[in-house]
Design a protein around this motif. Sequence first.
Motif, PDB file in Angstrom:
ATOM      1  N   ASP A  77      -7.874  -0.330   1.881  1.00  0.00           N
ATOM      2  CA  ASP A  77      -8.930  -1.139   1.290  1.00  0.00           C
ATOM      3  C   ASP A  77      -9.233  -0.711  -0.141  1.00  0.00           C
ATOM      4  O   ASP A  77      -9.510  -1.540  -1.011  1.00  0.00           O
ATOM      5  N   THR A  78      -9.190   0.599  -0.375  1.00  0.00           N
ATOM      6  CA  THR A  78      -9.424   1.098  -1.734  1.00  0.00           C
ATOM      7  C   THR A  78      -8.341   0.609  -2.676  1.00  0.00           C
ATOM      8  O   THR A  78      -8.620   0.149  -3.792  1.00  0.00           O
ATOM      9  N   GLN A  79      -7.091   0.691  -2.217  1.00  0.00           N
ATOM     10  CA  GLN A  79      -5.987   0.233  -3.051  1.00  0.00           C
ATOM     11  C   GLN A  79      -6.093  -1.268  -3.324  1.00  0.00           C
ATOM     12  O   GLN A  79      -5.847  -1.721  -4.445  1.00  0.00           O
ATOM     13  N   ARG A  80      -6.450  -2.013  -2.309  1.00  0.00           N
ATOM     14  CA  ARG A  80      -6.599  -3.457  -2.504  1.00  0.00           C
ATOM     15  C   ARG A  80      -7.698  -3.743  -3.530  1.00  0.00           C
ATOM     16  O   ARG A  80      -7.585  -4.664  -4.340  1.00  0.00           O
ATOM     17  N   GLY A  81      -8.751  -2.947  -3.509  1.00  0.00           N
ATOM     18  CA  GLY A  81      -9.818  -3.099  -4.489  1.00  0.00           C
ATOM     19  C   GLY A  81      -9.320  -2.820  -5.898  1.00  0.00           C
ATOM     20  O   GLY A  81      -9.677  -3.537  -6.851  1.00  0.00           O
ATOM     21  N   TRP A  82      -8.481  -1.783  -6.045  1.00  0.00           N
ATOM     22  CA  TRP A  82      -7.902  -1.490  -7.361  1.00  0.00           C
ATOM     23  C   TRP A  82      -7.091  -2.687  -7.870  1.00  0.00           C
ATOM     24  O   TRP A  82      -7.192  -3.075  -9.029  1.00  0.00           O
ATOM     25  N   VAL A  83      -6.276  -3.240  -6.969  1.00  0.00           N
ATOM     26  CA  VAL A  83      -5.429  -4.370  -7.350  1.00  0.00           C
ATOM     27  C   VAL A  83      -6.289  -5.563  -7.750  1.00  0.00           C
ATOM     28  O   VAL A  83      -6.055  -6.204  -8.788  1.00  0.00           O
ATOM     29  N   ALA A 123       0.832  -1.198   0.000  1.00  0.00           N
ATOM     30  CA  ALA A 123       0.000   0.000   0.000  1.00  0.00           C
ATOM     31  C   ALA A 123       0.871   1.253   0.000  1.00  0.00           C
ATOM     32  O   ALA A 123       1.954   1.280   0.587  1.00  0.00           O
ATOM     33  N   HIS A 124       0.389   2.299  -0.692  1.00  0.00           N
ATOM     34  CA  HIS A 124       1.071   3.597  -0.725  1.00  0.00           C
ATOM     35  C   HIS A 124       0.172   4.618  -0.030  1.00  0.00           C
ATOM     36  O   HIS A 124      -0.962   4.866  -0.463  1.00  0.00           O
ATOM     37  N   GLU A 125       0.670   5.197   1.039  1.00  0.00           N
ATOM     38  CA  GLU A 125      -0.144   6.100   1.859  1.00  0.00           C
ATOM     39  C   GLU A 125      -0.660   7.292   1.076  1.00  0.00           C
ATOM     40  O   GLU A 125      -1.722   7.828   1.355  1.00  0.00           O
ATOM     41  N   ALA A 126       0.105   7.731   0.068  1.00  0.00           N
ATOM     42  CA  ALA A 126      -0.273   8.946  -0.657  1.00  0.00           C
ATOM     43  C   ALA A 126      -1.411   8.727  -1.647  1.00  0.00           C
ATOM     44  O   ALA A 126      -1.991   9.691  -2.150  1.00  0.00           O
ATOM     45  N   LEU A 127      -1.747   7.481  -1.934  1.00  0.00           N
ATOM     46  CA  LEU A 127      -2.734   7.225  -2.977  1.00  0.00           C
ATOM     47  C   LEU A 127      -4.162   7.196  -2.450  1.00  0.00           C
ATOM     48  O   LEU A 127      -5.020   7.943  -2.906  1.00  0.00           O
TER      49      LEU A 127
END
Length: 286
Positions: A49-55, A41-45
């Motif tokens: 959970d949102t990032q995991r959803g993108w992946v 995960a990248h804190e700035a993005l």
Amino acid sequence: MTRPITAGVDGTEESLAALAWAAREAVRRGLPLRVVHAWRAHEALADRDTQRGWVADGVAEAVRTVTGAHPELTVATDVLEGDVVESLVEAAATAETLVLGSRGHGAVVGFLLGSVGRQVIAEAVRPVVLVRAGDRPAAEAAGRDVVVGQHGGPEDSEAALGFAFEAAAARGAAVRAVRAWNLPPVFAYSPASLRLLDDTGGLEPYERRALAEALKPWRERFPEVPVAEQLELGSAGQVLLSAAGRAQLMVVGRRARRTAVGARIGSVAHGVLHHADCPVAVVPHG
């Protein structure tokens, strides 16, 4: 346990080429396909959970592409959060082969971040295949060989030769076994070595016999696979690359044991990974 062909994806062109190659290989060998995305995960993005959803969405889209092309393929997916190298090395440990993407020519810049691909190849206990962006299945259908490097005695190249013959049998292709040899420096000669050379008729016949001896058990195990033997004077990396133009897959070995400076790919594999146009399989041994 049936080991899958495992592909690492990250949404880039090269990883999608690797996935397509892995899917074709799984179909050829009648094996399941496992698709993994290793990420942090990248804190700035956005929130985690949102990032995991993108992946997960990206992985699902990639899988739809291969299942559309190969509806008979059994596919499993995993989103692995944590250290990327560790995650991919762990994924390789349970795979028949791990397949990763490589960005074009020049230095092997790896998978995801710079040296990651290089570290995975050096540390994986199973074969790792690097596939370039833009790889196309046409080369597999053009009658090209599976090229494999052979060196030392039969046991030194056993793993690489086994991988190459299995790959060739699955493709209905020929194996081109390449052995490079060099004139030894004057100080390497000894009474014992001179007697050996006398008994075998010289350096080149000795090297040719060594290649034939290493190939003998694999010819017997895979009688349907045509075999071409290529023996050349020169460095192993240069001689292997001279055969790359007729290859649909290049197979090289690397020593699996770690040194004082950690795991290493080896100079021959390193050179081939830099310059070969075709997919390259790096097979650990010993």
